[in-house]
Design a protein around this motif. Structure first.
Motif, PDB file in Angstrom:
ATOM      1  N   GLY A 181       0.812  -1.210   0.000  1.00 53.02           N
ATOM      2  CA  GLY A 181       0.000   0.000   0.000  1.00 53.02           C
ATOM      3  C   GLY A 181       0.842   1.255   0.000  1.00 53.02           C
ATOM      4  O   GLY A 181       0.511   2.234  -0.691  1.00 53.02           O
ATOM      5  N   ALA A 182       1.959   1.250   0.761  1.00 59.85           N
ATOM      6  CA  ALA A 182       2.842   2.412   0.782  1.00 59.85           C
ATOM      7  C   ALA A 182       3.484   2.642  -0.577  1.00 59.85           C
ATOM      8  O   ALA A 182       3.597   3.781  -1.045  1.00 59.85           O
ATOM      9  N   VAL A 183       3.885   1.552  -1.228  1.00 60.11           N
ATOM     10  CA  VAL A 183       4.504   1.671  -2.552  1.00 60.11           C
ATOM     11  C   VAL A 183       3.505   2.237  -3.561  1.00 60.11           C
ATOM     12  O   VAL A 183       3.813   3.156  -4.336  1.00 60.11           O
ATOM     13  N   VAL A 184       2.282   1.701  -3.547  1.00 60.91           N
ATOM     14  CA  VAL A 184       1.250   2.187  -4.476  1.00 60.91           C
ATOM     15  C   VAL A 184       0.938   3.648  -4.204  1.00 60.91           C
ATOM     16  O   VAL A 184       0.798   4.465  -5.132  1.00 60.91           O
ATOM     17  N   ALA A 185       0.832   4.002  -2.921  1.00 60.47           N
ATOM     18  CA  ALA A 185       0.538   5.395  -2.571  1.00 60.47           C
ATOM     19  C   ALA A 185       1.642   6.325  -3.054  1.00 60.47           C
ATOM     20  O   ALA A 185       1.371   7.417  -3.571  1.00 60.47           O
ATOM     21  N   CYS A 186       2.899   5.882  -2.911  1.00 62.28           N
ATOM     22  CA  CYS A 186       4.017   6.704  -3.371  1.00 62.28           C
ATOM     23  C   CYS A 186       4.008   6.863  -4.894  1.00 62.28           C
ATOM     24  O   CYS A 186       4.285   7.951  -5.419  1.00 62.28           O
ATOM     25  N   LEU A 187       3.690   5.786  -5.595  1.00 61.08           N
ATOM     26  CA  LEU A 187       3.632   5.865  -7.060  1.00 61.08           C
ATOM     27  C   LEU A 187       2.523   6.803  -7.515  1.00 61.08           C
ATOM     28  O   LEU A 187       2.700   7.607  -8.449  1.00 61.08           O
ATOM     29  N   LEU A 188       1.361   6.715  -6.868  1.00 57.50           N
ATOM     30  CA  LEU A 188       0.256   7.619  -7.212  1.00 57.50           C
ATOM     31  C   LEU A 188       0.630   9.067  -6.904  1.00 57.50           C
ATOM     32  O   LEU A 188       0.331   9.982  -7.696  1.00 57.50           O
ATOM     33  N   ALA A 189       1.298   9.274  -5.762  1.00 60.57           N
ATOM     34  CA  ALA A 189       1.724  10.624  -5.417  1.00 60.57           C
ATOM     35  C   ALA A 189       2.752  11.154  -6.410  1.00 60.57           C
ATOM     36  O   ALA A 189       2.719  12.334  -6.786  1.00 60.57           O
ATOM     37  N   ALA A 190       3.651  10.269  -6.860  1.00 63.14           N
ATOM     38  CA  ALA A 190       4.653  10.686  -7.844  1.00 63.14           C
ATOM     39  C   ALA A 190       3.989  11.085  -9.154  1.00 63.14           C
ATOM     40  O   ALA A 190       4.375  12.091  -9.784  1.00 63.14           O
ATOM     41  N   GLY A 191       2.983  10.323  -9.574  1.00 61.57           N
ATOM     42  CA  GLY A 191       2.250  10.686 -10.785  1.00 61.57           C
ATOM     43  C   GLY A 191       1.549  12.027 -10.642  1.00 61.57           C
ATOM     44  O   GLY A 191       1.545  12.854 -11.574  1.00 61.57           O
ATOM     45  N   ALA A 192       0.941  12.254  -9.471  1.00 55.48           N
ATOM     46  CA  ALA A 192       0.260  13.527  -9.235  1.00 55.48           C
ATOM     47  C   ALA A 192       1.248  14.687  -9.224  1.00 55.48           C
ATOM     48  O   ALA A 192       0.966  15.772  -9.767  1.00 55.48           O
ATOM     49  N   LEU A 193       2.426  14.470  -8.626  1.00 57.06           N
ATOM     50  CA  LEU A 193       3.446  15.515  -8.610  1.00 57.06           C
ATOM     51  C   LEU A 193       3.952  15.829 -10.015  1.00 57.06           C
ATOM     52  O   LEU A 193       4.207  16.997 -10.347  1.00 57.06           O
ATOM     53  N   LEU A 194       4.090  14.805 -10.842  1.00 54.29           N
ATOM     54  CA  LEU A 194       4.520  15.037 -12.220  1.00 54.29           C
ATOM     55  C   LEU A 194       3.481  15.841 -12.982  1.00 54.29           C
ATOM     56  O   LEU A 194       3.829  16.771 -13.734  1.00 54.29           O
ATOM     57  N   ALA A 195       2.203  15.512 -12.791  1.00 55.98           N
ATOM     58  CA  ALA A 195       1.139  16.284 -13.439  1.00 55.98           C
ATOM     59  C   ALA A 195       1.167  17.736 -12.967  1.00 55.98           C
ATOM     60  O   ALA A 195       0.991  18.674 -13.765  1.00 55.98           O
ATOM     61  N   LEU A 196       1.414  17.929 -11.672  1.00 56.39           N
ATOM     62  CA  LEU A 196       1.512  19.286 -11.139  1.00 56.39           C
ATOM     63  C   LEU A 196       2.709  20.019 -11.731  1.00 56.39           C
ATOM     64  O   LEU A 196       2.617  21.223 -12.054  1.00 56.39           O
ATOM     65  N   ARG A 197       3.820  19.310 -11.907  1.00 60.43           N
ATOM     66  CA  ARG A 197       5.021  19.934 -12.497  1.00 60.43           C
ATOM     67  C   ARG A 197       4.763  20.360 -13.931  1.00 60.43           C
ATOM     68  O   ARG A 197       5.213  21.447 -14.361  1.00 60.43           O
ATOM     69  N   VAL A 198       4.066  19.546 -14.685  1.00 63.00           N
ATOM     70  CA  VAL A 198       3.729  19.909 -16.066  1.00 63.00           C
ATOM     71  C   VAL A 198       2.826  21.143 -16.080  1.00 63.00           C
ATOM     72  O   VAL A 198       3.020  22.070 -16.880  1.00 63.00           O
ATOM     73  N   TRP A 199       1.844  21.156 -15.190  1.00 57.70           N
ATOM     74  CA  TRP A 199       0.932  22.309 -15.122  1.00 57.70           C
ATOM     75  C   TRP A 199       1.696  23.573 -14.745  1.00 57.70           C
ATOM     76  O   TRP A 199       1.509  24.639 -15.352  1.00 57.70           O
ATOM     77  N   CYS A 200       2.597  23.459 -13.759  1.00 59.59           N
ATOM     78  CA  CYS A 200       3.382  24.615 -13.340  1.00 59.59           C
ATOM     79  C   CYS A 200       4.274  25.122 -14.470  1.00 59.59           C
ATOM     80  O   CYS A 200       4.411  26.333 -14.676  1.00 59.59           O
ATOM     81  N   ALA A 201       4.875  24.194 -15.212  1.00 64.87           N
ATOM     82  CA  ALA A 201       5.759  24.591 -16.305  1.00 64.87           C
ATOM     83  C   ALA A 201       5.010  25.419 -17.342  1.00 64.87           C
ATOM     84  O   ALA A 201       5.531  26.426 -17.847  1.00 64.87           O
ATOM     85  N   ASN A 202       3.798  25.033 -17.654  1.00 66.19           N
ATOM     86  CA  ASN A 202       3.026  25.777 -18.641  1.00 66.19           C
ATOM     87  C   ASN A 202       2.473  27.085 -18.087  1.00 66.19           C
ATOM     88  O   ASN A 202       2.263  28.040 -18.839  1.00 66.19           O
ATOM     89  N   ARG A 203       2.235  27.139 -16.776  1.00 66.01           N
ATOM     90  CA  ARG A 203       1.791  28.389 -16.166  1.00 66.01           C
ATOM     91  C   ARG A 203       2.947  29.385 -16.052  1.00 66.01           C
ATOM     92  O   ARG A 203       2.754  30.590 -16.178  1.00 66.01           O
ATOM     93  N   VAL A 204       4.149  28.880 -15.780  1.00 66.83           N
ATOM     94  CA  VAL A 204       5.320  29.758 -15.729  1.00 66.83           C
ATOM     95  C   VAL A 204       5.656  30.267 -17.120  1.00 66.83           C
ATOM     96  O   VAL A 204       6.017  31.422 -17.319  1.00 66.83           O
ATOM     97  N   GLY A 205       5.534  29.384 -18.119  1.00 66.64           N
ATOM     98  CA  GLY A 205       5.764  29.770 -19.506  1.00 66.64           C
ATOM     99  C   GLY A 205       7.227  29.732 -19.908  1.00 66.64           C
ATOM    100  O   GLY A 205       8.121  29.430 -19.103  1.00 66.64           O
ATOM    101  N   ILE A 206       7.479  30.054 -21.160  1.00 66.37           N
ATOM    102  CA  ILE A 206       8.833  30.128 -21.701  1.00 66.37           C
ATOM    103  C   ILE A 206       8.981  31.446 -22.461  1.00 66.37           C
ATOM    104  O   ILE A 206       7.993  32.139 -22.731  1.00 66.37           O
ATOM    105  N   TYR A 207      10.215  31.776 -22.792  1.00 70.72           N
ATOM    106  CA  TYR A 207      10.482  32.986 -23.564  1.00 70.72           C
ATOM    107  C   TYR A 207      11.743  32.769 -24.374  1.00 70.72           C
ATOM    108  O   TYR A 207      12.487  31.800 -24.165  1.00 70.72           O
ATOM    109  N   MET A 208      12.011  33.666 -25.296  1.00 71.63           N
ATOM    110  CA  MET A 208      13.261  33.616 -26.058  1.00 71.63           C
ATOM    111  C   MET A 208      13.637  35.024 -26.486  1.00 71.63           C
ATOM    112  O   MET A 208      12.802  35.934 -26.499  1.00 71.63           O
ATOM    113  N   TRP A 209      14.927  35.193 -26.811  1.00 72.82           N
ATOM    114  CA  TRP A 209      15.406  36.431 -27.403  1.00 72.82           C
ATOM    115  C   TRP A 209      15.522  36.204 -28.906  1.00 72.82           C
ATOM    116  O   TRP A 209      16.385  35.476 -29.365  1.00 72.82           O
TER     117      TRP A 209
END
Length: 636
Positions: free
Chosen positions: A28-56
């Protein structure tokens, strides 16, 4: 029928039983950690797109628009004087992003997810009883502030890829060593070798200074070979009870069963797999380099990866650094006097006074080389610019042939003494200027300050911002490659830059505290490892035998000791790597304008930051492993 005893539950004094009970991790701990890792990755993707990118996009900033131009279809068919100043790793990455239909921010976030997963795997391998701490290591790597910095996290530039890619490469090297130490089967080692082949090749072609990666790879290969030798020569005798210790009852069955498994895993398939895993990255890198250089030779007439820091033109600038000349300092590597002496020593250069005039009197910067000496390696750009403005530039191949003759003449002048060589300075690499012994003190002091800044994130600036669209064509090409339409008009991004930067500022404050704690932990672990080694040697010398008795020779006891030792060596090596890379950065930074110092800490020193990330993971794992040992001793 005799029942086999499990090594996790059998021990003469019960210590292994306690250790085995503690080692069982709840599903159960392993499954919970894997689910949490997936949720954190989804959050990281969302944050990356909210922060945005730029170029010169403006050509005056050069690198951003230049690398976008390299990704265009006519790069190899329509060459110019800038076609071979950079390597092709980042343009190829941009083409992959466009083909994937992911936004550039999403692709980078997923790359950070891969790096975080590998760092977490290091902690899991070294401290398998702590899935929640493994998740902490994953989250800390995934949301490292460098991934939200303006020049290494949100800019449409190669540094944004290099940060997670270097962490990935270093983590894979560590995992190859750990998997060899554990006696993993052939499939694991082959997967390690294939992953290293792809990642090392990608990282090597991402930037022109990838030589340090090869040194790290060679060190990892050597460590894996040593581990394989230890497993074959030391581990198997322990498992089979041939060290003179009488393992009683179930422990004998445990040893026999484990020894058979070890022989199956190590002696037959895994040794060959390890050889393949070691050779594969070198072979893929060598083959890729040969193909890339062949393509450049066919398209530009020069067999090489680039010609700014290498090749005959780069070699000419390196020779300028070696000429004994007035006006040289720790930041002026090629003064005007050195350029003048080179022209006087080379008949070929003497036949082109227009080049001498352009290079000395009309450089890319203001003034002349006498009134305003160029600093650092900027002359590598000035030479190319002078060749173009003087009318001598026709193609990379023609210039390469011209300076092959020039370099031969300069070498002859060095040999016969007509061109004096600077013998008062120490040269770390041929591509950077030399330093006096007094300069080295400033370099070492600056390296320590740089290391401190990377830990405490000194002068860190949030990276959510807008770029420019002065070159509409370059901006449109970048928007297409990055699958990010707002690069042509930042007003359409929908990003609240002020709010995002406030969030990044809070993240940085959290990581300052976390980094300081982990840095202290790393130092404590490094010192504690030395103390334990000294105590063990003293204990052995007093007793005349190996401390710990029979239980110390059981499979799990040996495995625990070896994992702790491996974690300690990872700490020491990564600490040395981070310090060494900072010395190299400071050496280079001496030749750069002073007001760029803070900027350079995060712009160029990504390899050192990657080493620090792996260092912190190993420190956490070592502390957890030592806690487990003490906990088992108390409970047993």
């Amino acid at each position: 029928m005799t029942r086999r005893h499990s090594p996790r539950h059998t021990s003469r004094h019960g210590a292994l039983s306690a250790q085995g009970a503690a080692s069982r991790v709840s599903i159960g701990a392993v499954v919970a950690c894997l689910l949490a890792a997936g949720a954190l990755l989804a959050l990281r993707v969302w944050c990356a797109n909210r922060v945005g990118i730029y170029m010169w996009s403006y050509a005056g900033h050069l690198d951003d628009a230049l690398l976008v131009r390299y990704a265009q279809p006519d790069h190899f068919t329509n060459p110019d004087w800038l076609s071979m100043v950079k390597v092709m790793g980042f343009p190829l990455f941009l083409l992959l992003v466009r083909a994937s239909h992911l936004t550039f921010a999403t692709a980078i976030a997923l790359l950070w997810g891969l790096a975080a997963a590998l760092v977490a795997d290091i902690v899991r391998t070294l401290a398998p009883r702590h899935p929640w701490w493994t998740l902490v290591a994953y989250a800390a790597t995934l949301f490292h502030p460098i991934g939200f910095s303006p020049d290494c996290g949100t800019r449409l530039y190669r540094n944004t890829v290099m940060a997670p890619l270097y962490i990935t490469v270093l983590a894979l090297m560590v995992l190859l060593v750990l998997h060899t130490l554990e006696g993993r089967r052939a499939a694991w080692l082959l997967a390690d070798g294939l992953a290293l082949a792809v990642s090392v090749t990608a990282a090597y072609f991402m930037k022109e200074d990838g030589t340090w990666l090869l040194a790290c790879l060679a060190l990892a290969d050597l460590a894996a070979i040593v581990c394989a030798w230890c497993v074959r020569r030391l581990w198997d005798p322990v498992l089979t009870g041939r060290r003179g210790t009488a393992l009683r009852g179930g422990a004998v069955a445990v040893a026999s069963h484990a020894a058979a498994s070890a022989r199956d895993a190590i002696r037959r398939p895994a040794i060959l797999a390890l050889v393949v895993a070691i050779v594969l990255p070198w072979g893929v890198l060598a083959g890729s380099t040969a193909v890339y250089e062949g393509v450049n030779e066919r398209a530009f007439g020069v067999r090489g990866m680039e010609t700014r820091m290498s090749g005959q033109l780069g070699g000419f600038v390196e020779r300028l650094y070696w000429i004994d000349a007035e006006g040289r300092s720790s930041y002026v590597w090629a003064p005007a006097d050195a350029v003048a002496k080179a022209f006087d020593a080379s008949p070929t250069l003497c036949s082109h006074p227009e080049l001498r005039d352009q290079l000395i009197n009309h450089p890319m910067t203001t003034g002349t080389l006498y009134s305003n000496p160029v600093k650092g390696d900027i002359l590598t750009w000035d030479v190319r610019y002078a060749l173009v403005t003087s009318g001598l530039w026709q193609s990379d191949g023609q210039v390469d042939a011209l300076f092959r003759q020039v370099n031969a003449e300069l070498d002859a002048a060095f040999a016969d003494g007509s061109l004096p060589r600077d013998t008062q300075r120490i040269h770390l690499l041929a591509s950077v200027g030399g330093m006096t012994r007094d300069d080295l003190h400033a370099v070492l002091d600056g390296a320590m300050r740089s290391l401190y800044s990377q830990v405490v994130l000194d002068n860190f600036a949030p990276g959510s911002r807008t770029g420019d669209t002065l070159d509409a064509s370059a901006a449109a090409e970048a928007a297409d490659l990055a699958n990010t339409p707002y690069l042509v008009d930042y007003a359409t991004s929908g990003i609240d830059y002020d709010a995002v930067n406030r969030w990044i500022g809070r993240l940085v404050r959290v990581f300052r505290v976390l980094n300081i704690a982990l840095a202290a932990l790393a130092l404590v672990c490094a010192v504690w490892g030395i103390v334990r080694f000294v105590r063990r040697r003293q204990s052995q010398s007093r007793r005349g035998v190996r401390a710990g008795g029979a239980d110390a020779l059981t499979p799990e006891a040996v495995a625990g000791a070896w994992h702790a030792t491996a974690a300690w060596w990872i700490i020491v090596v990564c600490l040395g790597l981070a310090a060494g890379l900072n010395v190299g950065l400071e050496w280079f930074e001496m030749g750069v304008e002073t007001h760029y110092a803070t900027y350079l800490t995060y712009f160029y020193d990504i390899p050192a930051i990657a080493a620090l990330v792996v260092l912190c993971a190993a420190s956490l794992a070592y502390a957890l492993r030592r806690f487990d040992v003490r906990h088992v001793r108390v409970t047993s």
